[in-house]
Every structure is written in C-alpha cells, then in structure tokens.
Design an enzyme around this catalytic site. Structure first.
Site, mmCIF file in Angstrom:
data_model
loop_
_atom_site.group_PDB
_atom_site.id
_atom_site.type_symbol
_atom_site.label_atom_id
_atom_site.label_comp_id
_atom_site.label_asym_id
_atom_site.label_seq_id
_atom_site.Cartn_x
_atom_site.Cartn_y
_atom_site.Cartn_z
ATOM 1 C CE LYS A 82 41.808 13.287 7.230
ATOM 2 N NZ LYS A 82 41.343 11.950 7.751
ATOM 3 N NE ARG A 292 44.065 10.692 13.357
ATOM 4 C CZ ARG A 292 43.964 10.276 12.110
ATOM 5 N NH1 ARG A 292 43.632 11.120 11.155
ATOM 6 N NH2 ARG A 292 44.182 9.020 11.798
HETATM 7 N N1 LIG Z 1 29.931 13.333 10.911
HETATM 8 C C1 LIG Z 1 31.258 13.326 10.840
HETATM 9 N N2 LIG Z 1 31.994 12.563 11.679
HETATM 10 C C2 LIG Z 1 33.354 12.588 11.606
HETATM 11 N N3 LIG Z 1 34.053 13.333 10.731
HETATM 12 C C3 LIG Z 1 33.343 14.108 9.881
HETATM 13 C C4 LIG Z 1 31.936 14.137 9.894
HETATM 14 N N4 LIG Z 1 31.528 15.003 8.947
HETATM 15 C C5 LIG Z 1 32.607 15.486 8.366
HETATM 16 N N5 LIG Z 1 33.717 14.954 8.917
HETATM 17 C C6 LIG Z 1 35.075 15.310 8.536
HETATM 18 O O1 LIG Z 1 35.596 14.304 7.703
HETATM 19 C C7 LIG Z 1 37.011 14.500 7.726
HETATM 20 C C8 LIG Z 1 37.676 13.285 7.137
HETATM 21 O O2 LIG Z 1 37.474 13.348 5.752
HETATM 22 P P1 LIG Z 1 37.513 12.069 4.802
HETATM 23 O O3 LIG Z 1 36.537 11.067 5.274
HETATM 24 O O4 LIG Z 1 37.345 12.565 3.425
HETATM 25 O O5 LIG Z 1 38.983 11.546 5.055
HETATM 26 S S1 LIG Z 1 39.778 10.520 4.122
HETATM 27 O O6 LIG Z 1 40.346 11.286 3.016
HETATM 28 O O7 LIG Z 1 38.866 9.463 3.684
HETATM 29 O O8 LIG Z 1 40.849 10.005 5.008
HETATM 30 C C9 LIG Z 1 37.309 14.743 9.168
HETATM 31 O O9 LIG Z 1 38.449 15.569 9.224
HETATM 32 P P2 LIG Z 1 39.232 15.805 10.601
HETATM 33 O O10 LIG Z 1 38.286 16.498 11.523
HETATM 34 O O11 LIG Z 1 40.378 16.649 10.262
HETATM 35 O O12 LIG Z 1 39.641 14.456 11.103
HETATM 36 C C10 LIG Z 1 36.055 15.413 9.697
HETATM 37 O O13 LIG Z 1 36.214 16.766 10.002
#
Ligand SMILES: Nc1ncnc2c1ncn2[C@@H]1O[C@H](COP(=O)(O)OS(=O)(=O)O)[C@@H](OP(=O)(O)O)[C@H]1O
Length: 327
Positions: A82, A292
């Site tokens: 995350k 999210r």
């Molecule tokens: N460009 C872009 N688009 C969407 N999301 C973005 C992006 N850059 C960073 N993030 C952040 O990535 C978070 C999810 O992290 P991960 O991909 O490491 O999650 S996972 O562990 O693979 O499930 C996710 O966390 P949440 O916002 O809590 O959903 C995002 O904040």
C-alpha cells in the site's frame, strides 16, 4: 537410361531440400520482424500496455524473438504494501530499457513457489532484450522473514527498491483495502478505531498486522543484514503520488539508466485525483483498488498512531540517513 533416372532423382531431392530450407528461413525472418515491431510498440502504445495487462490475467507465452530472453530480475520492488508499488512498476514499464513482470511473483515469500526453483521463477519473467532491465514487484517480500536471504542467494548484487509512505496513512490504506475485500464477501467489518486501538490498554494495538507492517525500521534492518546500502533505493511514496516524475528520475539514476520517460507520458487525472499514463492510442489509470477513498478517522486515534510511530520513524531516519515529513 538407369543413370539418367538416378541423376533425375538426386536432382529432385536436392531441389526439394533447397525449397524447404528457403521457405522455413523466410517465414522465420518474417515472423521475427513482426514480433520485433510488436515489441517496440509495446513500450509505445496504449494497446501494448493493455496487452501486457491481459497477458498477466491469462499468461500466454509470447514467441521468442531473436536476442530476447527471460532473465531473472536485476531489480525487485520489495514493498511496502500500500505504498505505491503498482504505480511505480507501471510508470517504470514506460521506460524502453525496462521490462516488468506484471504479476506479483510471490516466489521468495511462498515456500511452495520457492521450492519450484529459480528456473520456474525465471520462466515467469517477461522476455527482455540485452540491455533491458527486468523488474518484478511483490510487496510482501518486505515483511517476510526469509526473503532477504533468499534473494541474496539468487543474486547478491541485485538492486532493491523499497517504497515508504507515512506509516499512519499506510495503516489506514491497508485497513481500507481489507475493509473493501470483506464488504465484497459480505463479511462483518469493524471500525478502524476498534481494530487499531487495543480496548484493554487504550493504546495502539501492536498485534494488528497493518500496524506491524508500518514498523519500517524493524523490517528494513533485516534487509541491511544481507545487502549493502547502495543496493537499496528508497522511494518516497507520498511524493510518488504528488510528483511521480521526481521519484522516477531517482529510480532511473539508481538503475544506471538515462531518462527514458518523458514528462508528457504522465498527466494528473482530475477525476481520479492521481497521475495516470498517456499512450499514443489512449490513457491508462491504475485500477479502482488503487487510490480508494480513506474513511474519516477519529483525530485522537490518528494522533495516537502518529505518536506511536514517532520513535520507530526516528530509528529509521537514523539508519537511512534521510528524513520524511511524517508527523
Ligand atoms: N498514480 C497513482 N494512482 C493510484 N494510486 C497511486 C498512484 N500513485 C501512488 N498511488 C498509491 O498507491 C497505493 C497502493 O499501493 P500499492 O500499489 O503498493 O498497493 S498493493 O500493496 O499492491 O496493494 C494507493 O493507496 P490508497 O490511496 O490508500 O489506495 C495510492 O495512494
């Protein structure tokens, strides 16, 4: 007459062999050229990117093109969960000198997969040309005890990327993911405040897995037992959200690559509230499970979380000789 007949037979056989050889060679060259141009398109077009994602869902082996091969990764994004691991991987896939394994491999953290051996792991990597760097990401590697040692046994000079974001925000993000999964399965869910605070002590519940994952110092220390400092690059996950190109430039430097992702490949998507990617034939944002909406959290609980993490963060900053504004 018999001699002429024999010579005729020999001539027919030689001619047939020649024709078969010429035909096979031409079709080989033709299919190579077609695959080659497909490979170039993959890094350039939206179609290529979506194709990459489709391949991930139903892994079909692409034909081998001359000079390309599946190699063990020279770089692994090891976590943390995350913190933006998917965003970084997808952004890096825009670089012409990078090939990414789109699926999380779970090779080093899953005993069953690990016993399948390195050849199994290698076979799940994308085809890459000489000079291209193969990268995979599995966020669970960061916290799994056996992983650093296993990766070191594969390649002691591998490059590792760790993405970290505000540990309290990471806990909320982790909770939001588990919450959404439970709702989808009609399971009962608890409030964030009830899982993160231990009702007996009114303190942060250190048994809550999401809290434990955010103890970055604890996990990172294990990696430093097996790898030298210059092998581990830390990406600022909060900055990756707001200034992705800054973080990408640092990763390019770390990998010894020149700038291969121009500014116009990323744009801020107002609707999503995140950066997305541009391709010749369209645009691509990360899936709905990324970015999210987080639940509103009781400010006192958030404050408790911040205070809980503060000493752990301090230890981390001392070790990595770098500060993050996580208060
Ligand atoms: N460009 C872009 N688009 C969407 N999301 C973005 C992006 N850059 C960073 N993030 C952040 O990535 C978070 C999810 O992290 P991960 O991909 O490491 O999650 S996972 O562990 O693979 O499930 C996710 O966390 P949440 O916002 O809590 O959903 C995002 O904040």
């Amino acid at each position: 007459m018999g001699v002429i007949k024999r010579q005729l037979y020999v001539a027919i056989i030689v001619l047939s062999i020649f024709l078969v050889f010429t035909f096979s060679f031409n079709s080989y060259v033709w299919s190579s050229l077609k695959t080659d141009s497909k490979l170039q398109n993959e890094n350039l077009s939206g179609y290529g990117f979506r194709k990459l994602l489709e391949d991930d869902k139903s892994p079909v082996d692409r034909p081998l093109i001359p000079g390309s091969e599946k190699r063990l990764p020279q770089c692994i994004i090891v976590g943390a969960r995350k913190c933006g691991t998917r965003a970084l991987l997808e952004f890096l896939s825009l670089h012409p000198q990078i090939k990414v394994a789109d699926m999380e491999m779970h090779f080093f953290d899953d005993d069953e997969n690990y016993t399948r051996g390195l050849a199994w792991y290698q076979n799940r990597m994308p085809y890459a040309l000489p000079g291209q760097i193969t990268i995979e990401k599995t966020p669970r590697y960061f916290i799994a005890e056996k992983v650093p040692q296993r990766i070191q046994a594969m390649n002691s000079s591998v490059k590792l990327i760790v993405i970290l974001r505000n540990p309290s925000t990471r806990v909320v993000s982790d909770y939001a993911q588990v919450y959404a999964n439970k709702i989808a399965k009609n399971k009962t869910v608890s409030r964030f405040e009830d899982v993160v605070i231990d009702p007996r002590t009114s303190k942060v519940n250190t048994q809550y897995k999401a809290v434990r994952i955010s103890l970055y110092y604890y996990h990172l220390s294990r990696w430093y037992l097996y790898f030298r400092r210059h092998q581990i690059h830390i990406v600022d996950g909060d900055n990756l959200i707001t200034h992705p190109l800054e973080e990408i430039r640092e990763v390019e430097k770390f990998l010894g690559l020149s700038h291969g992702i121009s500014e116009d490949r990323l744009y801020f998507n107002e609707t999503r509230g995140f950066y997305c990617m541009k391709f010749q034939q369209g645009e691509h944002c990360l899936g709905a499970t990324k970015g999210r909406k987080h639940p509103d959290i009781d400010p006192d609980v958030l404050q408790k979380l911040h205070e809980f993490f503060r000493p752990h963060n301090k230890k981390l900053f001392d070790v990595i000789q770098r500060q993050f504004d996580w208060n």
